[in-house]
Design a protein around this motif. Structure first.
Motif, PDB file in Angstrom:
ATOM      1  N   HIS A 280      -6.109  -7.335  -0.924  1.00  0.00           N
ATOM      2  CA  HIS A 280      -5.498  -8.146   0.669  1.00  0.00           C
ATOM      3  C   HIS A 280      -5.478  -9.951  -0.431  1.00  0.00           C
ATOM      4  O   HIS A 280      -5.780  -9.875  -1.236  1.00  0.00           O
ATOM      5  CB  HIS A 280      -7.132  -9.327   1.033  1.00  0.00           C
ATOM      6  CG  HIS A 280      -8.234  -9.624   0.575  1.00  0.00           C
ATOM      7  ND1 HIS A 280      -8.162  -8.867   0.033  1.00  0.00           N
ATOM      8  CD2 HIS A 280      -8.513 -10.543   0.123  1.00  0.00           C
ATOM      9  CE1 HIS A 280     -10.101  -9.828  -0.149  1.00  0.00           C
ATOM     10  NE2 HIS A 280      -9.868 -10.786  -0.286  1.00  0.00           N
ATOM     11  N   GLY A 295      -3.646  -8.581   5.084  1.00  0.00           N
ATOM     12  CA  GLY A 295      -4.061  -7.259   4.637  1.00  0.00           C
ATOM     13  C   GLY A 295      -5.103  -6.819   3.908  1.00  0.00           C
ATOM     14  O   GLY A 295      -6.207  -7.531   3.772  1.00  0.00           O
ATOM     15  N   TRP A 302      -6.651   0.794   6.214  1.00  0.00           N
ATOM     16  CA  TRP A 302      -5.726  -0.217   5.151  1.00  0.00           C
ATOM     17  C   TRP A 302      -5.597  -1.533   6.562  1.00  0.00           C
ATOM     18  O   TRP A 302      -5.371  -0.853   7.394  1.00  0.00           O
ATOM     19  CB  TRP A 302      -4.557   0.623   5.059  1.00  0.00           C
ATOM     20  CG  TRP A 302      -4.709   1.826   3.927  1.00  0.00           C
ATOM     21  CD1 TRP A 302      -5.308   2.597   3.736  1.00  0.00           C
ATOM     22  CD2 TRP A 302      -4.772   1.045   2.515  1.00  0.00           C
ATOM     23  NE1 TRP A 302      -5.635   3.301   2.763  1.00  0.00           N
ATOM     24  CE2 TRP A 302      -4.615   2.323   1.941  1.00  0.00           C
ATOM     25  CE3 TRP A 302      -3.584   0.775   1.823  1.00  0.00           C
ATOM     26  CZ2 TRP A 302      -4.224   2.861   0.702  1.00  0.00           C
ATOM     27  CZ3 TRP A 302      -3.454   0.655   0.523  1.00  0.00           C
ATOM     28  CH2 TRP A 302      -3.951   1.654   0.143  1.00  0.00           C
ATOM     29  N   ASN A 304      -3.258  -4.746   8.320  1.00  0.00           N
ATOM     30  CA  ASN A 304      -2.582  -5.704   8.599  1.00  0.00           C
ATOM     31  C   ASN A 304      -2.830  -6.430   9.485  1.00  0.00           C
ATOM     32  O   ASN A 304      -1.960  -7.418  10.348  1.00  0.00           O
ATOM     33  CB  ASN A 304      -0.864  -4.627   9.280  1.00  0.00           C
ATOM     34  CG  ASN A 304      -1.536  -4.162  11.054  1.00  0.00           C
ATOM     35  OD1 ASN A 304      -2.323  -4.628  11.234  1.00  0.00           O
ATOM     36  ND2 ASN A 304      -0.533  -3.810  11.347  1.00  0.00           N
ATOM     37  N   PRO A 327       0.368  -1.502   6.924  1.00  0.00           N
ATOM     38  CA  PRO A 327      -0.760  -2.205   6.631  1.00  0.00           C
ATOM     39  C   PRO A 327      -0.261  -1.929   4.880  1.00  0.00           C
ATOM     40  O   PRO A 327       0.840  -1.103   5.134  1.00  0.00           O
ATOM     41  CB  PRO A 327      -1.881  -0.906   7.269  1.00  0.00           C
ATOM     42  CG  PRO A 327      -1.458  -0.185   7.951  1.00  0.00           C
ATOM     43  CD  PRO A 327       0.077  -0.797   8.624  1.00  0.00           C
ATOM     44  N   LEU A 328      -0.619  -3.154   3.977  1.00  0.00           N
ATOM     45  CA  LEU A 328      -0.331  -3.200   3.004  1.00  0.00           C
ATOM     46  C   LEU A 328      -1.372  -3.732   2.236  1.00  0.00           C
ATOM     47  O   LEU A 328      -2.255  -4.344   3.099  1.00  0.00           O
ATOM     48  CB  LEU A 328       1.385  -4.243   3.073  1.00  0.00           C
ATOM     49  CG  LEU A 328       2.526  -3.453   3.363  1.00  0.00           C
ATOM     50  CD1 LEU A 328       3.706  -5.288   3.453  1.00  0.00           C
ATOM     51  CD2 LEU A 328       2.759  -2.617   2.788  1.00  0.00           C
ATOM     52  N   PHE A 347       1.651   0.919   0.650  1.00  0.00           N
ATOM     53  CA  PHE A 347       0.886   1.287   2.154  1.00  0.00           C
ATOM     54  C   PHE A 347       1.174   2.698   2.395  1.00  0.00           C
ATOM     55  O   PHE A 347       1.094   3.408   1.257  1.00  0.00           O
ATOM     56  CB  PHE A 347       2.442   1.257   3.164  1.00  0.00           C
ATOM     57  CG  PHE A 347       3.691   1.500   2.826  1.00  0.00           C
ATOM     58  CD1 PHE A 347       4.059   0.554   2.137  1.00  0.00           C
ATOM     59  CD2 PHE A 347       3.828   2.485   3.037  1.00  0.00           C
ATOM     60  CE1 PHE A 347       5.718   1.020   2.246  1.00  0.00           C
ATOM     61  CE2 PHE A 347       5.794   3.331   2.465  1.00  0.00           C
ATOM     62  CZ  PHE A 347       5.625   2.194   2.108  1.00  0.00           C
TER      63      PHE A 347
END
Length: 543
Positions: A280, A295, A302, A304, A327-328, A347
Motif C-alpha cells: 500500500h 490500496g 486486493w 482499492n 484494486p492495486l 492488479f
C-alpha cells in the motif's frame, strides 16, 4: 471581471466552442462530432467561491457514463479516442453548473458512515484501450496459485539469470517469474504459507493487547510497509508482512526521531483502522495534516479503499469515493497541489492471482472525494509495479519497477503542468534493474535510490540522481552496503540545529534544511526480515 464559461475542443483541427456560461445556470447536452479522436473540456473566467461543474460523457451504445468534475483547482478534463479510433455516432457530452461545492467535512460525513473493504470479487473496471495497445488475456485457473498468499521474495527459489528489459512490443514468453508460483517454491516456503483461521478477525479496530511475540519497544521485522513522516520529529509506520508470510499483528507504530523511540500507535487513533496489508501507500498532506492510505493486498484480498488518518484529531475515516479506481498493490502515490497521483501497480485479474501491471494514472481529489483519470500524452512508461516516484518542481520522476518477468532501470518524467510523459536520458552509471527499492527526496533537485530486488537477489547499492543535470552518482557508505534489503522504507527528515531546535514558523527551503536518512525494515531474500532502524546524515553520505 470575465464571466465563467465552459468550453470544449473536439479534435485537433477545431477551435474551442463555448457550451455553457455561469450567467445561464442549468444543464446542456451537446453531440460529439463523429470521427473525433480527442475531447478537451476547460473553463475560462472567474470562479465563484463555491463553484463546480459536473461533466458526463456517454455513448449511444449501452456503455457506462464517464463522469468528472471541473473545479477551481482542476480546470480541464480530457478524453482519448475509443477502440476503433473515433467516437461512435450518438456520443454526447453533458455539462451543468453545480449550485454549491460541498466542503471536505461535508463529504467525509457523507462517505464515512461505515468501514468498507473490497472483497476478492471486486474487479478492475472495464476500460476501453487505444488501438494497438497490448491486451492481457486471462490465464487458465490455477488452484495452487489461487491458494497461495501474496508473498515476499524472501526464501523463494531464485533463477541465477537476472532478467533484462524486453522491448515494449516483445511477447511475454515463459520466462522466469519474479513471483514464482507455489509449485516453483522450495518445500520450506510452501510450508510457511498461512492457512486462514476458521474464525477470522473482524474488520475494524483491532484488539489492544498484542497477539504477536514481538518486542514491545519496537516493531517486529517486516517488509512491504509504509513509513510516513508527518513533522520534523515524528513518522508513522503502517502495515507490513513478516516471518512465515504472517501479516504483522503490530501494524501501526509512532516513531519519535528525537530519541529514535517507538510507540505502539494502533490504539491511539479512533475509528475503523485499515485492514492489515502490504504494498500500500501512505501519503502525508502537510496542508490538511492527514495521511492517505491507499490500496495494497492481503493474501487473496486486493484493495482499492482510501483510509484517512487525521493526525490532529487522531481519527481514522474511510472514504467511499465517487469514480472508479482498480484494486492495486506496489503502486506509487505522489501528492501535488492537494491531489494524489497514483501510477502503476499490479492488479488481480482474475482474483487472487496477479495478472500484469498497470501503466495508468489515477487522481484522487480529497476535496471532492472523487477518483478520475486525466488524459496523459507523450512517451508513457511500460506497465510496472514496485517502482519509486518523487515529485520535484512540478514533475514526477518514476524509476525502476517490474512487470513479470522483467525488471526495469529506466527513468520517466511526468510533467504535471502539461500532463505529458517523457523518457529521461541520463548520464553516469545508473542503478541496475530493480524493484521494491527505497527512495528518498534529498533536496529540490536530488533523490536517492537504495537497495531493492532484481528478480534473484536483494541489493545493497546506493545512487543519487540529480534532476538538473540528469546524472546518476554512485554512493558508497558502510552502513548502506552492510546488509542487502528489499521492501524497506527510507525517509529523509529535517534534523535539529546545534542548539537542538527548529523554528517551525519559518519556511525552510529543501536545500537549506539539514537532513537525516532513516531506513527501516525490509527483507534480504534469504528468509530474514529486519526490524532495525538505521540513521545517516545526508551530509555524511555525500561527503
Amino acid at each position: 471581471m470575465e464571466e465563467l464559461g465552459v468550453y470544449a475542443v473536439f479534435g485537433l483541427d477545431e477551435p474551442p466552442r463555448e457550451i455553457l456560461r455561469s450567467a445561464e445556470p442549468g444543464h446542456t447536452t451537446i453531440a460529439i462530432p463523429a470521427f473525433v479522436q480527442q475531447v478537451v473540456l476547460f473553463t475560462k473566467g472567474v470562479w465563484g467561491k463555491h463553484s463546480s461543474v459536473t461533466v458526463e460523457l456517454s455513448d449511444a451504445k449501452p456503455n457506462p457514463i464517464i463522469s468528472g468534475k471541473l473545479t477551481p483547482n482542476n480546470k480541464s478534463l480530457c478524453w482519448e479516442y475509443w477502440e476503433d479510433g473515433i467516437w461512435s455516432t450518438g456520443a454526447t457530452l453533458s455539462v451543468k453548473f453545480d449550485s454549491e461545492l460541498k466542503t471536505t467535512d461535508d463529504l467525509l460525513t457523507d462517505f464515512t458512515k461505515k468501514e468498507f473493504t473490497p472483497e476478492c470479487a471486486v474487479v478492475a473496471p472495464i476500460m476501453r484501450e487505444a488501438p494497438g495497445k497490448r491486451k492481457r488475456s486471462a490465464p487458465e485457473p490455477d488452484q495452487d496459485a489461487a491458494d497461495q498468499e501474496n508473498t515476499c521474495p524472501n526464501g523463494q527459489a531464485a533463477d541465477k539469470t537476472t532478467p533484462h528489459r524486453r522491448g515494449r512490443n516483445a511477447p511475454r514468453g515463459s520466462q522466469t517469474r519474479l513471483f514464482p508460483q507455489k509449485d516453483e517454491q522450495p518445500a520450506t516456503v510452501q510450508a510457511s504459507v498461512r492457512t486462514p483461521p476458521s474464525n477470522p478477525r473482524p474488520r475494524g479496530r483491532q484488539a489492544k493487547t498484542p497477539t504477536q511475540s514481538a518486542p514491545l519497544d519496537h516493531p517486529s521485522g517486516r517488509w512491504g510497509q509504509s513509513l510516513c513522516p508527518i513533522d520534523s520529529q515524528t513518522a508513522i509506520l503502517i502495515g507490513g508482512q513478516g516471518a512465515k508470510m504472517q501479516f504483522c499483528k503490530d501494524p501501526m507504530w509512532k516513531l519519535c526521531t528525537e530519541d529514535l523511540s517507538w510507540v505502539p500507535a494502533e490504539t491511539l487513533a479512533e475509528g475503523p483502522t485499515p485492514e492489515a496489508r502490504i504494498g500500500h501507500t501512505a501519503t502525508y498532506d502537510p496542508e490538511s495534516k492527514r495521511i492517505f492510505v491507499f490500496g495494497g493486498s492481503k493474501s487473496k484480498k486486493w484493495f482499492n479503499d482510501m483510509h484517512i488518518l487525521d493526525t490532529q484529531s487522531w481519527r481514522w475515516t474511510m472514504v467511499e469515493a465517487q469514480g472508479k479506481v482498480p484494486p492495486l498493490a506496489y503502486h506509487s502515490c505522489s501528492l501535488f497541489r492537494g491531489e494524489l497521483f497514483v501510477f502503476g501497480g499490479v492488479f488481480p485479474l482474475p482474483h487472487p492471482q496477479p495478472d500484469g501491471c498497470s501503466d495508468s494514472i489515477y487522481i484522487f481529489s480529497p476535496d471532492m472525494a472523487i477518483w478520475y483519470q486525466p488524459i496523459v500524452n507523450g512517451d508513457k512508461p511500460a506497465p510496472r509495479s514496485g517502482h519509486s516516484a518523487c515529485v520535484i518542481q512540478g514533475k514526477i520522476f518514476i524509476f525502476g519497477g517490474w512487470d513479470t518477468p522483467v525488471c526495469f532501470n529506466d527513468m520517466y518524467m511526468l510533467d504535471l503542468g502539461l500532463m505529458e510523459f517523457s523518457a529521461v536520458k541520463t548520464s553516469g552509471t545508473p542503478p541496475s534493474p530493480r524493484s521494491w527499492h527505497g527512495c528518498a527526496l534529498l533536496s529540490d533537485s536530488r533523490f536517492l535510490v537504495h537497495g531493492g530486488y532484481n528478480g534473484n537477489n536483494a541489493l545493497s547499492d546506493t545512487f543519487i540522481f540529480n534532476t538538473e543535470t540528469s546524472s546518476w552518482t554512485t554512493v558508497t557508505h558502510p552502513q548502506l552496503t552492510s546488509v542487502p534489503r528489499a521492501g524497506h522504507s527510507i525517509i529523509a527528515m529535517t534534523t535539529t540545529d546545534s542548539q537542538g531546535s527548529i523554528d517551525e514558523d519559518q519556511p525552510q527551503h529543501l536545500d537549506e534544511s539539514p537532513k537525516a536518512l532513516l531506513i527501516f525494515g525490509g527483507g534480504d531474500n534469504e528468509g530474514s526480515f529486519f526490524s532495525d532502524l538505521m540513521t545517516l546524515s545526508v551530509e555524511e553520505l555525500e561527503g
